[in-house]
Design a protein around this motif. Structure first.
Motif, short mmCIF file in Angstrom:
data_model
loop_
_atom_site.label_atom_id
_atom_site.label_comp_id
_atom_site.label_asym_id
_atom_site.label_seq_id
_atom_site.Cartn_x
_atom_site.Cartn_y
_atom_site.Cartn_z
N ILE A 166 50.04 59.66 -37.74
CA ILE A 166 49.89 58.92 -36.25
C ILE A 166 50.92 59.44 -35.53
N ARG A 167 52.41 59.14 -35.85
CA ARG A 167 53.59 59.37 -35.01
C ARG A 167 53.79 60.87 -34.62
N SER A 168 53.21 61.66 -35.38
CA SER A 168 53.57 63.10 -35.17
C SER A 168 52.43 63.57 -34.13
N TYR A 169 51.26 62.98 -33.74
CA TYR A 169 50.72 63.40 -32.43
C TYR A 169 51.60 63.40 -31.24
N ARG A 170 52.39 62.49 -31.09
CA ARG A 170 53.43 62.13 -29.93
C ARG A 170 54.73 61.51 -30.36
N PRO A 171 55.50 62.26 -30.98
CA PRO A 171 56.85 61.66 -31.41
C PRO A 171 57.74 61.35 -29.88
N PRO A 172 58.61 60.37 -30.03
CA PRO A 172 59.31 59.99 -28.98
C PRO A 172 60.05 61.28 -28.55
N GLU A 173 60.01 61.31 -26.83
CA GLU A 173 60.80 62.41 -26.52
C GLU A 173 61.98 61.56 -26.07
N PRO A 174 63.22 62.48 -25.90
CA PRO A 174 64.59 62.23 -26.01
C PRO A 174 64.95 61.58 -24.56
N TYR A 175 64.26 61.83 -23.76
CA TYR A 175 64.70 61.51 -22.09
C TYR A 175 64.28 60.08 -21.85
N LYS A 176 62.85 59.88 -22.03
CA LYS A 176 62.58 58.49 -21.66
C LYS A 176 61.98 57.55 -22.68
N GLY A 177 61.92 58.40 -23.77
CA GLY A 177 61.50 57.52 -25.31
C GLY A 177 60.11 57.23 -25.17
N LYS A 178 59.32 58.05 -24.42
CA LYS A 178 57.76 58.14 -24.31
C LYS A 178 57.25 58.51 -25.70
N GLY A 179 56.35 57.86 -26.35
CA GLY A 179 55.61 58.45 -27.55
C GLY A 179 55.28 57.35 -28.46
N VAL A 180 55.00 57.54 -29.58
CA VAL A 180 54.71 56.90 -30.82
C VAL A 180 56.07 56.63 -31.65
N ARG A 181 56.46 55.40 -31.85
CA ARG A 181 57.66 55.32 -32.69
C ARG A 181 57.35 54.23 -33.78
N TYR A 182 58.01 54.00 -34.77
CA TYR A 182 58.05 52.99 -35.87
C TYR A 182 58.72 51.86 -34.94
N SER A 183 58.27 50.61 -35.41
CA SER A 183 58.78 49.44 -34.63
C SER A 183 60.19 49.00 -34.93
N ASP A 184 60.78 49.52 -36.00
CA ASP A 184 62.15 49.37 -36.37
C ASP A 184 62.81 50.81 -35.96
N GLU A 185 62.32 51.68 -35.46
CA GLU A 185 63.17 53.09 -34.88
C GLU A 185 63.98 52.76 -33.75
N ILE A 186 65.18 53.45 -33.84
CA ILE A 186 66.15 53.48 -32.77
C ILE A 186 66.05 55.04 -32.08
N VAL A 187 65.59 55.10 -30.92
CA VAL A 187 65.45 56.36 -30.17
C VAL A 187 66.81 56.30 -29.28
N LEU A 188 67.44 57.34 -29.57
CA LEU A 188 68.76 57.78 -28.84
C LEU A 188 68.38 58.93 -27.61
N LEU A 189 68.40 58.04 -26.55
CA LEU A 189 68.04 58.69 -25.23
C LEU A 189 69.20 59.78 -24.77
N LYS A 190 68.81 60.91 -24.23
CA LYS A 190 69.55 61.82 -23.84
C LYS A 190 69.60 61.54 -22.15
N GLU A 191 70.79 61.98 -21.53
CA GLU A 191 71.13 61.67 -20.16
C GLU A 191 70.40 63.09 -19.28
N THR A 192 69.76 62.82 -18.39
CA THR A 192 69.13 63.75 -17.66
C THR A 192 70.19 64.61 -16.91
N LYS A 193 69.80 65.82 -16.66
CA LYS A 193 70.68 66.54 -16.00
C LYS A 193 70.94 66.44 -14.62
N LYS A 194 72.17 66.42 -14.03
CA LYS A 194 72.55 65.85 -12.72
C LYS A 194 72.80 67.03 -11.98
N LYS A 195 72.40 67.13 -10.70
CA LYS A 195 72.46 68.35 -9.88
C LYS A 195 74.17 68.45 -9.18
#
Length: 195
Positions: A166-195
């Motif tokens: 179920i998680r593999s349909y939409r794994p958490p993406e690294p910029y906003k953390g959107k997706g399916v994740r385990y309730s105890d999963e910690i998603v490390l977010l990346k910083e967006t590129k700055k102009k």
């Protein structure tokens, strides 16, 4: 050569023993029945019936005084490893038929939601089409809220596999953390590129 001899004296070879996990007996709680055959072990309880096969040439599974004991039938590393593995599998079976296992998933994202209808789990994950996932018969899926999914069942391996699919349909993406994740999963977010 003398230096090598001294090193061997300082660091003697470890004596290989039986797996520590396999040494621990598995207590059988009330209401659980265990049937040990030649190459399979069957455990039945309030939550269902589970069975596991094993090689009789590698390990021995015995039951004494409402306890299951697993021991290797050889001194090879394979036999010792399999005895620890089998002990863990049987322990999970006993826990599964009594208390069961569950995995909780969280949906993070605007419009992301889930709804369980019988054996079908309807998922809206931002695609142009809904995702319908069929839950195996031995498991149960519930959705306490539109963004929560709880997968429960007696078999730990199947529960984990279904949650991963179920998680593999939409794994958490690294910029906003959107997706399916385990309730105890910690998603490390990346910083967006700055102009």
């Amino acid at each position: 050569m003398v230096w090598v001899a001294k090193l061997s004296e300082w660091f003697p070879k470890k004596v290989k023993n039986m797996s520590r996990i396999a040494k621990m007996p598995i207590p059988i709680p009330a209401g659980v029945q265990v049937e040990i055959q030649k190459t399979t072990i069957k455990v039945s309880g309030p939550n269902g019936i589970l069975s596991q096969s094993y090689k009789e040439s590698d390990i021995a599974v015995k039951m004494n005084n409402n306890e299951i004991n697993v021991s290797p039938l050889g001194s090879s590393s394979h036999c010792r490893a399999m005895s620890g593995t089998m002990r863990s599998l049987v322990s999970n079976m006993v826990h599964g038929v009594t208390s069961g296992f569950e995995k909780k998933l969280s949906l993070v994202g605007v419009g992301y939601k889930a709804q369980a209808k019988g054996s079908i789990l309807n998922l809206a994950l931002g695609f142009s089409h809904p995702v319908n996932y069929e839950i195996p018969k031995e498991l149960k899926a519930t959705t306490p809220s539109p963004t929560e999914i709880i997968i429960s069942g007696a078999d730990k391996q199947v529960v984990g596999q279904v949650a991963a699919e179920i998680r593999s349909y939409r794994p958490p993406e690294p910029y906003k953390g959107k997706g399916v994740r385990y309730s105890d999963e910690i998603v490390l977010l990346k910083e967006t590129k700055k102009k």
